[in-house]
Scaffold this active site. Structure first.
Site, PDB file in Angstrom:
ATOM      1  NE  ARG A   1      25.477  64.293  56.519  1.00  0.00           N
ATOM      2  CZ  ARG A   1      26.785  64.217  56.800  1.00  0.00           C
ATOM      3  NH1 ARG A   1      27.508  65.323  56.970  1.00  0.00           N
ATOM      4  NH2 ARG A   1      27.385  63.066  56.895  1.00  0.00           N
TER       5      ARG A   1
ATOM      6  CB  THR B   1      31.604  60.031  54.116  1.00  0.00           C
ATOM      7  OG1 THR B   1      30.745  60.514  55.152  1.00  0.00           O
ATOM      8  CG2 THR B   1      32.929  60.777  54.155  1.00  0.00           C
TER       9      THR B   1
ATOM     10  CG  ASN C   1      33.604  63.972  50.466  1.00  0.00           C
ATOM     11  OD1 ASN C   1      33.939  65.153  50.495  1.00  0.00           O
ATOM     12  ND2 ASN C   1      33.280  63.290  51.550  1.00  0.00           N
TER      13      ASN C   1
ATOM     14  CG  PHE D   1      40.960  61.193  57.289  1.00  0.00           C
ATOM     15  CD1 PHE D   1      40.308  62.418  57.383  1.00  0.00           C
ATOM     16  CD2 PHE D   1      40.394  60.090  57.932  1.00  0.00           C
ATOM     17  CE1 PHE D   1      39.137  62.557  58.108  1.00  0.00           C
ATOM     18  CE2 PHE D   1      39.220  60.219  58.661  1.00  0.00           C
ATOM     19  CZ  PHE D   1      38.587  61.458  58.751  1.00  0.00           C
TER      20      PHE D   1
ATOM     21  CE1 TYR E   1      35.253  68.475  57.429  1.00  0.00           C
ATOM     22  CE2 TYR E   1      36.773  69.908  56.247  1.00  0.00           C
ATOM     23  CZ  TYR E   1      35.596  69.169  56.295  1.00  0.00           C
ATOM     24  OH  TYR E   1      34.762  69.134  55.199  1.00  0.00           O
TER      25      TYR E   1
ATOM     26  CE  LYS F   1      33.928  68.394  51.833  1.00  0.00           C
ATOM     27  NZ  LYS F   1      34.305  67.089  52.434  1.00  0.00           N
TER      28      LYS F   1
ATOM     29  NE  ARG G   1      29.952  63.984  50.490  1.00  0.00           N
ATOM     30  CZ  ARG G   1      29.882  64.018  51.815  1.00  0.00           C
ATOM     31  NH1 ARG G   1      29.177  63.119  52.471  1.00  0.00           N
ATOM     32  NH2 ARG G   1      30.531  64.951  52.496  1.00  0.00           N
TER      33      ARG G   1
HETATM   34  P1  IDP Z   1      30.966  63.916  56.174  1.00  0.00           P
HETATM   35  O1  IDP Z   1      31.606  65.007  55.333  1.00  0.00           O
HETATM   36  O2  IDP Z   1      30.147  62.976  55.346  1.00  0.00           O
HETATM   37  O3  IDP Z   1      30.218  64.472  57.351  1.00  0.00           O
HETATM   38  P2  IDP Z   1      33.051  63.142  58.060  1.00  0.00           P
HETATM   39  O4  IDP Z   1      33.205  61.777  58.625  1.00  0.00           O
HETATM   40  O5  IDP Z   1      32.553  64.230  58.938  1.00  0.00           O
HETATM   41  O6  IDP Z   1      32.147  63.014  56.743  1.00  0.00           O
HETATM   42  O7  IDP Z   1      34.480  63.544  57.475  1.00  0.00           O
HETATM   43  C1  IDP Z   1      34.743  64.876  57.074  1.00  0.00           C
HETATM   44  C2  IDP Z   1      35.502  64.839  55.775  1.00  0.00           C
HETATM   45  O8  IDP Z   1      36.775  64.203  55.969  1.00  0.00           O
HETATM   46  C3  IDP Z   1      34.847  63.996  54.670  1.00  0.00           C
HETATM   47  O9  IDP Z   1      33.838  64.698  53.975  1.00  0.00           O
HETATM   48  C4  IDP Z   1      36.029  63.678  53.784  1.00  0.00           C
HETATM   49  O10 IDP Z   1      36.393  64.803  52.976  1.00  0.00           O
HETATM   50  C5  IDP Z   1      37.126  63.441  54.828  1.00  0.00           C
HETATM   51  N1  IDP Z   1      37.216  62.015  55.218  1.00  0.00           N
HETATM   52  C6  IDP Z   1      36.361  61.342  56.050  1.00  0.00           C
HETATM   53  N2  IDP Z   1      36.738  60.058  56.207  1.00  0.00           N
HETATM   54  C7  IDP Z   1      37.865  59.914  55.466  1.00  0.00           C
HETATM   55  C8  IDP Z   1      38.754  58.791  55.215  1.00  0.00           C
HETATM   56  O11 IDP Z   1      38.577  57.684  55.734  1.00  0.00           O
HETATM   57  N3  IDP Z   1      39.820  59.028  54.397  1.00  0.00           N
HETATM   58  C9  IDP Z   1      40.066  60.259  53.823  1.00  0.00           C
HETATM   59  N4  IDP Z   1      39.252  61.323  54.028  1.00  0.00           N
HETATM   60  C10 IDP Z   1      38.170  61.164  54.841  1.00  0.00           C
HETATM   61 MG    MG Z   2      30.865  65.420  59.087  1.00  0.00          MG
END
Ligand code: IDP
Ligand code: MG
Length: 139
Positions: free
Chosen positions: A87, A93, A114, A59, A51, A11, A104
């Site tokens: 993963r 996350t 992240n 968010f 997304y 990212k 991460r």
């Molecule tokens: P992942 O990337 O681990 O699969 P997802 O829940 O699919 O996580 O969320 C996609 C992306 O959205 C995350 O990698 C992160 O960049 C962002 N994100 C997820 N949850 C939050 C949050 O609670 N606050 C801010 N950003 C978030």
């Molecule tokens: Mg995801």
């Protein structure tokens, strides 16, 4: 069905901080083979599309703005059990909850910034990889 490939994005935070090299080193050291890779910059439409599943989350707008802030590195990785193993390699996350040694834990700043993306299923790995790479860019 292809079960040995996953898709990743390093990212904008990873590119900005000069962490592309160290992250790729972690990925290859864990046994993943890079079969496609390039640097791109997502448009807002690309990021919203990618997304879309999160479009009703609070968010979402911040996530889209973050993902278009600068270039990213996209890649397709090959390894047995690629989706699940990748993963595990990237960790939770939220980096505060990510296990020691995960990408991460080592390179992410916050739950939003992240460092890396990893596909969450074989089906999504194929969809996400095909979005960025044509057949002649995959080795
Ligand atoms: P992942 O990337 O681990 O699969 P997802 O829940 O699919 O996580 O969320 C996609 C992306 O959205 C995350 O990698 C992160 O960049 C962002 N994100 C997820 N949850 C939050 C949050 O609670 N606050 C801010 N950003 C978030
Ligand atoms: Mg995801």
């Amino acid at each position: 069905m292809i079960t040995n490939r996953t898709f990743t994005m390093l990212k904008p935070d990873s590119v900005e901080k000069g962490n592309v090299g160290p992250i790729i080193e972690k990925i290859t050291a864990a046994g993943f083979k890079i079969i496609a890779m390039k640097m791109v910059r997502l448009s807002r439409a690309d990021a919203k599309d990618f997304y879309a599943i999160h479009k009703d989350r609070p968010f979402f707008n911040d996530l889209v703005e973050f993902m278009v802030r600068g270039p990213i590195v996209v890649a397709i990785l090959e390894k047995e059990n690629a989706v699940e193993d990748f993963r595990a390699l990237i960790g939770a996350t939220n980096p505060a909850e990510a296990a020691e040694g995960t990408i991460r834990k080592l390179f992410a700043t916050s739950i939003s910034e992240n460092a890396v993306h990893g596909s969450d299923s074989n089906e999504n790995a194929l969809i996400e990889g095909s979005y960025h790479f044509s057949g002649r860019e995959v080795f």
